[in-house]
Design a protein around this motif. Sequence first.
Motif, PDB file in Angstrom:
ATOM      1  N   THR A   1      -0.790   4.803  -4.866  1.00  0.00           N
ATOM      2  CA  THR A   1      -0.254   5.875  -5.710  1.00  0.00           C
ATOM      3  C   THR A   1      -0.639   5.655  -7.169  1.00  0.00           C
ATOM      4  O   THR A   1      -0.941   6.612  -7.892  1.00  0.00           O
ATOM      5  N   HIS A   2      -0.666   4.403  -7.613  1.00  0.00           N
ATOM      6  CA  HIS A   2      -1.116   4.118  -8.981  1.00  0.00           C
ATOM      7  C   HIS A   2      -2.562   4.564  -9.173  1.00  0.00           C
ATOM      8  O   HIS A   2      -2.906   5.179 -10.193  1.00  0.00           O
ATOM      9  N   SER A   3      -3.423   4.280  -8.204  1.00  0.00           N
ATOM     10  CA  SER A   3      -4.841   4.644  -8.325  1.00  0.00           C
ATOM     11  C   SER A   3      -5.022   6.153  -8.350  1.00  0.00           C
ATOM     12  O   SER A   3      -5.855   6.683  -9.099  1.00  0.00           O
ATOM     13  N   LEU A   4      -4.243   6.863  -7.537  1.00  0.00           N
ATOM     14  CA  LEU A   4      -4.313   8.327  -7.536  1.00  0.00           C
ATOM     15  C   LEU A   4      -3.849   8.894  -8.873  1.00  0.00           C
ATOM     16  O   LEU A   4      -4.462   9.816  -9.425  1.00  0.00           O
ATOM     17  N   GLU A   5      -2.758   8.354  -9.401  1.00  0.00           N
ATOM     18  CA  GLU A   5      -2.267   8.819 -10.695  1.00  0.00           C
ATOM     19  C   GLU A   5      -3.280   8.537 -11.804  1.00  0.00           C
ATOM     20  O   GLU A   5      -3.545   9.387 -12.658  1.00  0.00           O
ATOM     21  N   ALA A   6      -3.868   7.338 -11.783  1.00  0.00           N
ATOM     22  CA  ALA A   6      -4.867   6.986 -12.793  1.00  0.00           C
ATOM     23  C   ALA A   6      -6.077   7.910 -12.707  1.00  0.00           C
ATOM     24  O   ALA A   6      -6.656   8.295 -13.732  1.00  0.00           O
TER      25      ALA A   6
ATOM     26  N   LEU B   1       6.185  -5.413  -1.388  1.00  0.00           N
ATOM     27  CA  LEU B   1       6.929  -5.144  -0.160  1.00  0.00           C
ATOM     28  C   LEU B   1       8.234  -4.405  -0.445  1.00  0.00           C
ATOM     29  O   LEU B   1       9.264  -4.652   0.185  1.00  0.00           O
ATOM     30  N   ALA B   2       8.199  -3.482  -1.415  1.00  0.00           N
ATOM     31  CA  ALA B   2       9.410  -2.753  -1.801  1.00  0.00           C
ATOM     32  C   ALA B   2       9.905  -1.895  -0.645  1.00  0.00           C
ATOM     33  O   ALA B   2       9.127  -1.258   0.053  1.00  0.00           O
ATOM     34  N   GLN B   3      11.223  -1.886  -0.443  1.00  0.00           N
ATOM     35  CA  GLN B   3      11.811  -1.079   0.622  1.00  0.00           C
ATOM     36  C   GLN B   3      11.957   0.384   0.199  1.00  0.00           C
ATOM     37  O   GLN B   3      12.015   1.277   1.040  1.00  0.00           O
ATOM     38  N   SER B   4      12.011   0.644  -1.108  1.00  0.00           N
ATOM     39  CA  SER B   4      12.143   2.013  -1.597  1.00  0.00           C
ATOM     40  C   SER B   4      10.823   2.749  -1.464  1.00  0.00           C
ATOM     41  O   SER B   4       9.756   2.190  -1.741  1.00  0.00           O
ATOM     42  N   ASP B   5      10.886   4.024  -1.047  1.00  0.00           N
ATOM     43  CA  ASP B   5       9.668   4.827  -0.967  1.00  0.00           C
ATOM     44  C   ASP B   5       9.390   5.548  -2.284  1.00  0.00           C
ATOM     45  O   ASP B   5       8.479   6.370  -2.375  1.00  0.00           O
ATOM     46  N   TYR B   6      10.160   5.226  -3.327  1.00  0.00           N
ATOM     47  CA  TYR B   6       9.982   5.873  -4.633  1.00  0.00           C
ATOM     48  C   TYR B   6       8.969   5.128  -5.495  1.00  0.00           C
ATOM     49  O   TYR B   6       8.164   5.747  -6.182  1.00  0.00           O
ATOM     50  N   VAL B   7       8.999   3.789  -5.462  1.00  0.00           N
ATOM     51  CA  VAL B   7       8.166   3.007  -6.377  1.00  0.00           C
ATOM     52  C   VAL B   7       6.698   3.083  -5.977  1.00  0.00           C
ATOM     53  O   VAL B   7       6.351   3.314  -4.823  1.00  0.00           O
ATOM     54  N   ARG B   8       5.840   2.848  -6.965  1.00  0.00           N
ATOM     55  CA  ARG B   8       4.401   2.965  -6.756  1.00  0.00           C
ATOM     56  C   ARG B   8       3.826   1.795  -5.970  1.00  0.00           C
ATOM     57  O   ARG B   8       4.283   0.665  -6.083  1.00  0.00           O
TER      58      ARG B   8
ATOM     59  N   ALA C   1     -10.874   0.642   2.584  1.00  0.00           N
ATOM     60  CA  ALA C   1     -10.393  -0.218   1.496  1.00  0.00           C
ATOM     61  C   ALA C   1      -9.394   0.529   0.614  1.00  0.00           C
ATOM     62  O   ALA C   1      -8.406  -0.052   0.155  1.00  0.00           O
ATOM     63  N   LEU C   2      -9.636   1.820   0.359  1.00  0.00           N
ATOM     64  CA  LEU C   2      -8.682   2.586  -0.449  1.00  0.00           C
ATOM     65  C   LEU C   2      -7.394   2.805   0.331  1.00  0.00           C
ATOM     66  O   LEU C   2      -6.298   2.682  -0.223  1.00  0.00           O
ATOM     67  N   ARG C   3      -7.507   3.123   1.616  1.00  0.00           N
ATOM     68  CA  ARG C   3      -6.292   3.354   2.416  1.00  0.00           C
ATOM     69  C   ARG C   3      -5.385   2.134   2.399  1.00  0.00           C
ATOM     70  O   ARG C   3      -4.161   2.258   2.387  1.00  0.00           O
ATOM     71  N   ARG C   4      -5.958   0.943   2.418  1.00  0.00           N
ATOM     72  CA  ARG C   4      -5.139  -0.275   2.449  1.00  0.00           C
ATOM     73  C   ARG C   4      -4.301  -0.449   1.189  1.00  0.00           C
ATOM     74  O   ARG C   4      -3.317  -1.201   1.192  1.00  0.00           O
ATOM     75  N   LEU C   5      -4.682   0.220   0.114  1.00  0.00           N
ATOM     76  CA  LEU C   5      -3.908   0.089  -1.121  1.00  0.00           C
ATOM     77  C   LEU C   5      -2.496   0.641  -0.981  1.00  0.00           C
ATOM     78  O   LEU C   5      -1.643   0.381  -1.822  1.00  0.00           O
ATOM     79  N   LYS C   6      -2.245   1.407   0.082  1.00  0.00           N
ATOM     80  CA  LYS C   6      -0.893   1.947   0.281  1.00  0.00           C
ATOM     81  C   LYS C   6       0.117   0.839   0.533  1.00  0.00           C
ATOM     82  O   LYS C   6       1.321   1.027   0.347  1.00  0.00           O
ATOM     83  N   ASP C   7      -0.361  -0.328   0.971  1.00  0.00           N
ATOM     84  CA  ASP C   7       0.528  -1.461   1.236  1.00  0.00           C
ATOM     85  C   ASP C   7       0.081  -2.681   0.437  1.00  0.00           C
ATOM     86  O   ASP C   7       0.058  -3.796   0.917  1.00  0.00           O
ATOM     87  N   LYS C   8      -0.306  -2.416  -0.814  1.00  0.00           N
ATOM     88  CA  LYS C   8      -0.634  -3.514  -1.725  1.00  0.00           C
ATOM     89  C   LYS C   8       0.208  -3.369  -2.986  1.00  0.00           C
ATOM     90  O   LYS C   8       0.488  -2.259  -3.444  1.00  0.00           O
TER      91      LYS C   8
END
Length: 442
Positions: free
Chosen positions: A69-74, A58-65, A45-52
């Motif tokens: 990445t938001h959960s890891l930062e939090a 569905l951002a094409q940039s690999d820079y945006v969260r 369930a956590l791994r799936r957050l990489k594409d949520k």
Amino acid sequence: MNPQERWLRLLSPERLGAAAEHLAGHSPDRSRFQQDYDRIVFTSALRRLKDKTQVFPLAQSDYVRTRLTHSLEASCVGRSLGSMVGRAIVDRHGLAPEVHPSDFGAVVAAACLAHDIGNPPFGHAGEDAMRAWFASHSANLAGLDPDQRADLLNYEGNAQGFRILTHLQNPTNPGGLQLTCAVLATFAKYPRRSHLAEPLTGKSARKFGYFQAEAALFAEVADTVGLIPRAEGAWFRHPLTFLVEAADDTCYLVVDIEDGVQQGCVAPEQAEALLLDLAGGISAATRLKHLEDPKRRIEYLRARAIGRLVDEAARIFLENEAAILDGSFDHALFDVSPVGESLQAVRKVAEEQIYNARQVMEVMAAGYEVISGLLDGYVAGACGPQSARNRVWANLLPADFERTAGDSNYLRLLQVADMIAGMTDSHAVSAYRRLKGIELPG
């Protein structure tokens, strides 16, 4: 109960659903709270957050969260904030050696890591789409009691998260992942059921935190850590939940501005002014004058702003500890802080220029169609009459789908919601296109 006894109970290392023999062998080098963090890290369930969706679906940039990445930062911010508060609380109430300041940090970090684990595809728009679908297809709710109906009509990602952690991720285990009750209670930002006889006021009652299917599990968690009851099926928050909320608010408000610049929604100069104010002004950001690259300037100000917000959240928490412990404090920490006005300015820009940006709205609109379309088919297959079309959809349900739901459709509907909420943004779009005949499977 004095504060020392209260904190010792609130930090209960007892695991939900675990037999007594599995609770022995506590390692001094790796607390149960740290083990909880690791258990969450390794969940699908956590791994799936990489594409949520975080903000930009569905951002094409690999820079945006993304949500991951938001959960890891939090979780990083939460660990710092929890440890800072923990050091003061341990000294203030003489909690050592039973409790170490790092235990506070580990509990908050684990809860932060999991705080969005129940989000469906397309973020809050996905939640809205599910609520709207159940509201416009009320015939499917026939036979459900008021609590069950409210679960679906007010579908909530926070409740889905509790269901994932305590049931779905390890369904054959009593208590699912069998996390500690301290972490599960801290995770619960809204410790109440969906249907209340009388409305409750306060930040912690704005939404609900568990489905009726997990009511007994939530009550067990609340009883173990000693949450204070406030109504039938409702409690006051675990004190450390206020730190989870502050870490989440810190990360999403500050970094959404940074991502907004990257996506062209916010001008760099505007972002700099907002973040500089949050950081405490130029006197607190002395290195800024040595940085020329706009990207580096914003990254520096983001770091300074987060540092100031962590300090401020810890200060407000410690000043209001007694009221937080007895349940009389029920605000976001930043709502009673001098930085609140600066945060509101950031929130206003984010809402006007980022969350309502055309590129965000277009994908969100598509998300409504995707989720509604999937619900149309899967609910018909799970609960509808045995027509030829519905039998096809029924055969597309997962092999472990439980088709026995007693006298009502509640568990079947909840399982369909589980399935769709578990999809990533990309998988939901792909499934919709195939199942609606827009494209054929390869």
